[in-house]
Design an enzyme around this catalytic site. Structure first.
Site, PDB file in Angstrom:
ATOM      1  N   HIS A 120     -12.052  -3.533   9.948  1.00 12.50           N
ATOM      2  CA  HIS A 120     -12.708  -3.512   8.537  1.00 12.50           C
ATOM      3  C   HIS A 120     -13.926  -2.731   8.731  1.00 12.50           C
ATOM      4  O   HIS A 120     -14.559  -2.775   7.721  1.00 12.50           O
ATOM      5  CB  HIS A 120     -12.929  -4.955   8.387  1.00 12.50           C
ATOM      6  CG  HIS A 120     -11.918  -5.775   7.575  1.00 12.50           C
ATOM      7  ND1 HIS A 120     -10.591  -5.792   8.289  1.00 12.50           N
ATOM      8  CD2 HIS A 120     -11.784  -6.250   6.354  1.00 12.50           C
ATOM      9  CE1 HIS A 120      -9.842  -6.442   7.391  1.00 12.50           C
ATOM     10  NE2 HIS A 120     -10.414  -6.812   6.328  1.00 12.50           N
ATOM     11  N   GLU A 149       0.775  -1.365  -0.054  1.00 15.13           N
ATOM     12  CA  GLU A 149       0.119   0.021  -0.041  1.00 15.13           C
ATOM     13  C   GLU A 149       0.961   1.172   0.004  1.00 15.13           C
ATOM     14  O   GLU A 149       0.479   2.254  -0.710  1.00 15.13           O
ATOM     15  CB  GLU A 149      -0.948  -0.152   1.111  1.00 15.13           C
ATOM     16  CG  GLU A 149      -2.035  -0.741   1.059  1.00 15.13           C
ATOM     17  CD  GLU A 149      -1.770  -2.423   1.379  1.00 15.13           C
ATOM     18  OE1 GLU A 149      -0.799  -2.717   1.558  1.00 15.13           O
ATOM     19  OE2 GLU A 149      -2.756  -3.070   1.274  1.00 15.13           O
TER      20      GLU A 149
END
Ligand SMILES: Cc1ncc(C[n+]2csc(CCOP(=O)(O)OP(=O)(O)O)c2C)c(N)n1
Ligand SMILES: [Mg+2]
Lengths: 319, 341
Positions: free
Chosen positions: B126, B57
């Protein structure tokens, strides 16, 4: 198979028992999931079992493991309490994380299961910190950290290999290479496909292991653990294995078309449990299946009848 | 058109019109195509413009910064905002700073699209929103669309903007359906929208709290209470003008956010109103935010975690100092989502 001759009957039984335990628990999760009582994203370990079982059986009870969100296998193989795992999946207060974590966040500190992250690569560095702490505290325990092939693309994997080798930390890096990161093949993500060879560049030993052969994993792990415990430093094991069901969830995923039916069939034919069947003789296998069936029944019933967490904000949660 | 289809329409349209736009991200060539928001992109534009990213990322974000300074317009896509935390160095220290740090010689026209999860026990890692985290940083623009029309218009605007833009979309809204023009259009960045006019109280809402606020306002109408609902749409730059105009009229303010309270956008809006128009306020402002804890996994507590229409309704009544003399009519949204991810 080279290690097999040396295995005691006790170790052979333990290996087989644990493989069956992992499989039967998850097969039951698959069977019951549609009731919608277990509500968190399950990343099932079916197909991978030989990795966690091989490594954990070579570990001591006071050694520590840092698994990842594909978590049930390592938790159980290291001796995590089955009832607390199932209660966690059912969202109950008696769960191993008291209902706060779900399938992706399991922990059993008594068993040396140090918690799992839903962020890829999230606990690789924690394992190093734990290994550092063990050494500073004068303990002889070692640490095993597991992660997928995808996790080796994260910078932290490389930073960790370097640091662990630099400090000769008592640690075992276990990469579970199942060829896919979610539904993307490793070919589309990595230019050099032998993950174990990354080790060479950082100065630690790296070995390729058949991750569907529990005896092979056990043997390689035992050597690496002995090395770590005697101050020899870290080892990287790349265990090639295969995830049989969908990345997350309890179904097959043939409909998605990212892998061929033929590929899945070939790996199914190399099922780690079938391959390990010879580890126990006579009707011992049937006895094990039955023994586990009883404890799985009990754990599911127990989870279903346990209370839900009552409080929205757990005491002491806020900084 | 559904919210997620509107995102897809904007993406394909931008790529058709501007060869500088390309897509990059972890799992974007997956057959599921990020919940269908990228269906067909790979087939239409090929792997040269739809680039599968390894799990890296921070590097992917830096790659976007570098490509953007070369005149390209990268659209970096994440399945969860939680994963963007790995790239904060590139976003905050580099992308956000680049234009100023070298005396305005270069711009960084990149867009980061990130999805907020909710439901099915997705748990602490999440489900985070984090829009306030980005809105804190000068040099970033932060968009939170609340309906399919703006999902398309804001994404198209982001892909034409010269600054790094964070585009946060709530999975909870993905299936929402509304008319969306096929033609190219832009929703202006930095402009809020009055989505329901009213006279007694102003509700400023963020993302998924916009439909909740509309439900609350509608439920109160029969009791004679008229609530104005403002969809903030852009957190940075914030359209303070629109909020002040409304609060000057109503004298009452409720801010409904889908994020934590402390140091958040709700507090920011209230602070700016207090600074600019304290005297217009007839009642203490109220903010509706998440409980001050991680999002739990267990269904029993997850279901109680998210505030919605009912809480907004109660807050409105509080600003008009009225007891709950009416039955609270609007249940908070709990959408059907059978997981797992
Ligand atoms: C930092 C981060 N990026 C992306 C994701 C989304 N994600 C969850 S699992 C996964 C696949 C990881 O693959 P691998 O490491 O090979 O493990 P496997 O699931 O195959 O066992 C991805 C991309 C994530 N959870 N965290
Ligand atoms: Mg993998």
């Amino acid at each position: 198979m080279s290690h097999e001759g040396a295995l005691s009957a006790e170790v052979r039984r333990r290996l087989y028992y644990r493989l069956r335990l992992l499989r039967q628990v998850e097969e039951r999760i698959v069977a019951d999931y549609h009731h919608k009582e277990m509500r968190s994203p399950p990343h099932l370990y079916i197909g991978h079992e030989a990795v966690a079982v091989g490594v954990c059986t070579a570990l001591r009870a006071d050694d520590l493991v840092f698994p990842y969100y594909r978590s049930h296998g390592w938790y159980l193989a290291k001796g995590g309490e089955l009832k607390a795992l199932m209660a966690e999946l059912f969202g109950r207060e008696t769960g191993c994380s008291k209902g706060w974590g779900g399938s992706m966040h399991v922990i059993d500190l008594k068993a040396g299961v140090m918690g799992t992250s839903a962020i890829v690569g999230g606990t690789i560095s924690h394992a190093l910190g734990a290994a550092l702490a063990l050494r500073m505290q004068g303990k002889t325990s070692v640490v095993a950290v597991s992660f997928g092939d995808g996790a080796t693309e994260e910078g932290v994997f490389h930073e960790a290999l370097n640091f662990a080798t630099l400090r000769r930390l008592p640690i075992l890096f276990v990469c579970e290479n199942n060829l896919y990161s979610t539904n993307t093949h490793i070919r589309d993500r990595q230019a050099q496909l032998d993950i174990y060879r990354r080790a060479e560049g950082y100065g630690l030993p790296g070995h390729l292991v058949d991750g569907n052969d529990v005896v092979a994993v056990y043997g390689e792990a035992a050597q690496a653990i002995a090395r770590a415990r005697s101050g020899g430093g870290p080892t990287l094991l790349e265990c090639r294995t295969y995830r049989v069901l969908e990345h997350c969830g309890v179904n097959a995923d043939d409909d998605l078309g990212y892998r061929t039916a033929n590929e899945v069939a070939q790996w199914r034919a190399r099922d780690p449990l079938t391959q390990a069947r010879h580890l126990v003789a006579g009707n011992e296998a049937e006895r094990i299946v039955e023994e586990i069936r009883v404890s799985v029944d009990e754990a599911f019933a127990d989870a279903r009848s346990s209370p839900f967490p009552a409080s929205l904000v757990p005491e002491g949660a806020r900084p | 058109m559904k919210f997620r289809e509107a995102i897809r329409a904007a993406t394909l349209q931008a790529m058709e019109l501007d060869p500088a736009v390309f897509l990059i991200g972890v799992g974007i060539t997956d057959p599921r195509a990020v919940w269908g928001t990228l269906s067909g992109a790979l087939q239409q534009f090929g792997p040269g413009r739809v680039i599968e990213g390894p799990l890296a990322e921070e590097a992917l974000t830096g790659i976007c910064v570098g490509a953007a300074t070369m005149g390209l317009r990268p659209l970096l896509i994440h399945h969860r905002v939680d994963f963007v935390m790995l790239s904060m160095n590139q976003l905050v220290n580099h992308a956000a700073k680049w234009r100023q740090m070298f005396g305005m010689q270069q711009t960084v026209p990149m867009v980061v699209r990130a999805v907020v999860g909710r439901g099915w026990g997705n748990g602490p890692q999440h489900t985070q929103s984090h829009h306030a985290l980005f809105a804190h940083i000068p040099g970033l623009k932060v968009l939170v669309p609340a309906n399919p029309y703006d999902a398309k218009g804001l994404l198209l605007a982001a892909l034409r903007d010269e600054d790094p833009v964070i585009y946060i979309e709530h999975r909870w809204l993905h299936e929402d359906d509304a008319p969306v023009p096929e033609a190219y259009y832009l929703t202006p960045i930095g402009k809020a929208a009055v989505v329901r006019p009213g006279t007694d109280v102003t509700i400023v809402a963020v993302g998924p709290m916009v439909p909740e606020s509309l439900k609350a306002a509608a439920a109160l109408e029969p009791t004679g209470l008229s609530a104005e609902v403002i969809d903030v749409r852009t957190l940075r730059p914030l359209d303070l003008e629109a909020v002040l105009q409304s609060v000057t009229k109503t004298g009452r303010l409720v801010v409904a956010d889908s994020d934590w309270g402390p140091c958040g956008i709700a507090g920011e809006i209230i602070a700016r109103v207090a600074e600019a128009a304290h005297d217009a306020l007839k009642a203490r402002p109220v903010r509706i935010t998440w409980p001050d804890s991680a999002v739990p996994s267990s269904q029993a507590i997850e279901a109680r975690f998210y505030p919605g229409a009912a809480e907004i309704q109660a807050a409105i009544l509080q600003t008009v100092a009225r007891q709950r003399d009416t039955e609270l009519l609007a249940p908070s949204t709990v959408k059907k989502f059978d997981g797992p991810f």
